[in-house]
Design a protein around this motif. Structure first.
Motif, short mmCIF file in Angstrom:
data_model
loop_
_atom_site.label_atom_id
_atom_site.label_comp_id
_atom_site.label_asym_id
_atom_site.label_seq_id
_atom_site.Cartn_x
_atom_site.Cartn_y
_atom_site.Cartn_z
N MET A 116 78.78 -31.94 124.97
CA MET A 116 77.75 -31.36 125.78
C MET A 116 77.56 -29.89 125.45
SD MET A 116 75.85 -32.52 128.17
CE MET A 116 75.78 -33.28 129.65
N ASP A 117 78.72 -29.22 125.24
CA ASP A 117 78.63 -27.80 124.88
C ASP A 117 77.84 -27.61 123.59
OD1 ASP A 117 79.98 -26.81 127.03
OD2 ASP A 117 81.94 -26.89 126.06
N LEU A 118 78.02 -28.54 122.68
CA LEU A 118 77.31 -28.46 121.40
C LEU A 118 75.81 -28.57 121.63
CD1 LEU A 118 77.65 -28.28 118.34
CD2 LEU A 118 77.76 -30.75 118.30
N LEU A 119 75.43 -29.43 122.52
CA LEU A 119 74.01 -29.61 122.85
C LEU A 119 73.44 -28.34 123.49
CD1 LEU A 119 71.68 -31.60 122.81
CD2 LEU A 119 72.41 -32.36 125.07
N PHE A 120 74.19 -27.74 124.43
CA PHE A 120 73.75 -26.49 125.05
C PHE A 120 73.66 -25.37 124.02
CE2 PHE A 120 75.42 -28.22 129.23
CZ PHE A 120 74.17 -28.36 129.77
N GLN A 121 74.61 -25.31 123.12
CA GLN A 121 74.59 -24.27 122.08
C GLN A 121 73.37 -24.42 121.19
OE1 GLN A 121 76.56 -21.66 121.87
NE2 GLN A 121 75.46 -20.93 120.08
N LYS A 122 73.05 -25.67 120.80
CA LYS A 122 71.86 -25.91 119.97
C LYS A 122 70.59 -25.53 120.73
CE LYS A 122 73.25 -29.42 116.68
NZ LYS A 122 72.93 -30.73 116.14
N ALA A 123 70.55 -25.86 122.00
CA ALA A 123 69.37 -25.52 122.82
C ALA A 123 69.23 -24.00 122.93
CB ALA A 123 69.49 -26.14 124.21
N ASP A 162 70.42 -21.72 120.81
CA ASP A 162 70.02 -21.22 119.49
C ASP A 162 68.53 -21.45 119.23
OD1 ASP A 162 72.60 -20.42 119.02
OD2 ASP A 162 73.13 -22.13 117.74
N LEU A 163 68.08 -22.64 119.59
CA LEU A 163 66.67 -22.96 119.42
C LEU A 163 65.79 -22.05 120.29
CD1 LEU A 163 64.63 -24.82 118.05
CD2 LEU A 163 64.90 -26.41 119.96
N ALA A 164 66.24 -21.78 121.51
CA ALA A 164 65.50 -20.89 122.42
C ALA A 164 65.46 -19.48 121.85
CB ALA A 164 66.11 -20.90 123.81
N GLN A 165 66.58 -18.99 121.34
CA GLN A 165 66.63 -17.65 120.75
C GLN A 165 65.72 -17.56 119.51
OE1 GLN A 165 70.83 -16.99 120.11
NE2 GLN A 165 71.15 -16.20 122.19
N GLU A 166 65.78 -18.59 118.70
CA GLU A 166 64.94 -18.62 117.49
C GLU A 166 63.46 -18.64 117.88
OE1 GLU A 166 64.14 -21.59 113.76
OE2 GLU A 166 66.17 -21.53 114.57
N THR A 167 63.13 -19.42 118.89
CA THR A 167 61.74 -19.50 119.37
C THR A 167 61.31 -18.16 119.94
OG1 THR A 167 62.05 -21.85 119.87
CG2 THR A 167 60.17 -20.74 120.91
N ALA A 168 62.19 -17.51 120.69
CA ALA A 168 61.88 -16.19 121.27
C ALA A 168 61.65 -15.17 120.15
CB ALA A 168 63.00 -15.74 122.19
N LYS A 169 62.50 -15.22 119.12
CA LYS A 169 62.35 -14.30 117.99
C LYS A 169 61.02 -14.54 117.26
CE LYS A 169 64.83 -12.49 114.00
NZ LYS A 169 64.00 -12.61 112.87
N LYS A 170 60.67 -15.80 117.04
CA LYS A 170 59.40 -16.13 116.39
C LYS A 170 58.23 -15.69 117.27
CE LYS A 170 60.70 -19.90 113.33
NZ LYS A 170 60.50 -21.30 112.96
N SER A 171 58.38 -15.88 118.55
CA SER A 171 57.33 -15.47 119.48
C SER A 171 57.13 -13.96 119.42
CB SER A 171 57.70 -15.91 120.90
OG SER A 171 56.75 -15.46 121.82
N GLN A 172 58.22 -13.20 119.36
CA GLN A 172 58.13 -11.74 119.24
C GLN A 172 57.47 -11.34 117.92
OE1 GLN A 172 62.14 -10.33 119.80
NE2 GLN A 172 61.94 -10.24 122.04
#
Length: 168
Positions: A1-8, A10-20
């Motif tokens: 489960m932790d792995l799934l949260f970590q991927k989520a 990371d994906l959120a951070q990457e999306t935020a960076k792309k959005s910026q």
């Protein structure tokens, strides 16, 4: 489960960076577009001013092909078209209000048959010469026509005002 949260995460951070990055690119593009638009607006304003000056010059006199300023009329031409020193002095007393407040009922041009007509050829030439020798009148005409009155109305008022100063 932790792995799934970590991927989520990371994906959120990457999306935020792309959005910026997209926001920065959009702001940069918007700024460049605004600068280009301002530059084009200035160029258009300069061109419009030049054209307005050219139109004013053409409207105030009959120009020979290729010339920029109208030829000055001779004293003989001025007198031929009724432009005497007395007339000039009288015309210099006019103001914008002289034309704006004039009752236009009395200033219709009527030929012998009772039909309305525009300026005669003599009146047109008189007007062209007058605008050259009395610049204030040209300024009044520029302010009044066509925003406040038609060109023909302006000249009808003028000829009614000066009828005692010029020969028929």
């Amino acid at each position: 489960m932790d792995l799934l949260f970590q991927k989520a995460r990371d994906l959120a951070q990457e999306t935020a960076k792309k959005s910026q990055d997209f926001a920065k690119e959009a702001a940069k593009f918007s700024q460049e577009l605004a600068l280009e638009t301002a530059k084009k607006s200035k160029e258009l304003a300069v061109e419009a001013t030049k054209r307005a000056d050219q139109i004013k010059a053409f409207a105030t006199a009959e120009l020979s092909p290729g010339s920029v300023t109208p030829p000055s009329p001779s004293q003989e031409e001025l007198e031929t078209y009724g432009i005497t020193p007395e007339l000039r002095e009288f015309v210099k007393t006019f103001t914008i209000r002289t034309f704006r407040d004039y009752d236009t009922k009395d200033c219709m041009f009527v030929n012998g048959t009772g039909v309305r007509q525009d300026l005669s050829e003599w009146q047109e030439k008189h007007a062209v010469f007058l605008l050259q020798v009395v610049p204030d009148l040209s300024d009044f005409r520029y302010v009044l026509c066509p925003r406040r009155m038609k060109e023909t109305t302006f000249w009808k008022i003028y000829f009614k005002l000066v009828e005692n100063y010029i020969a028929p």
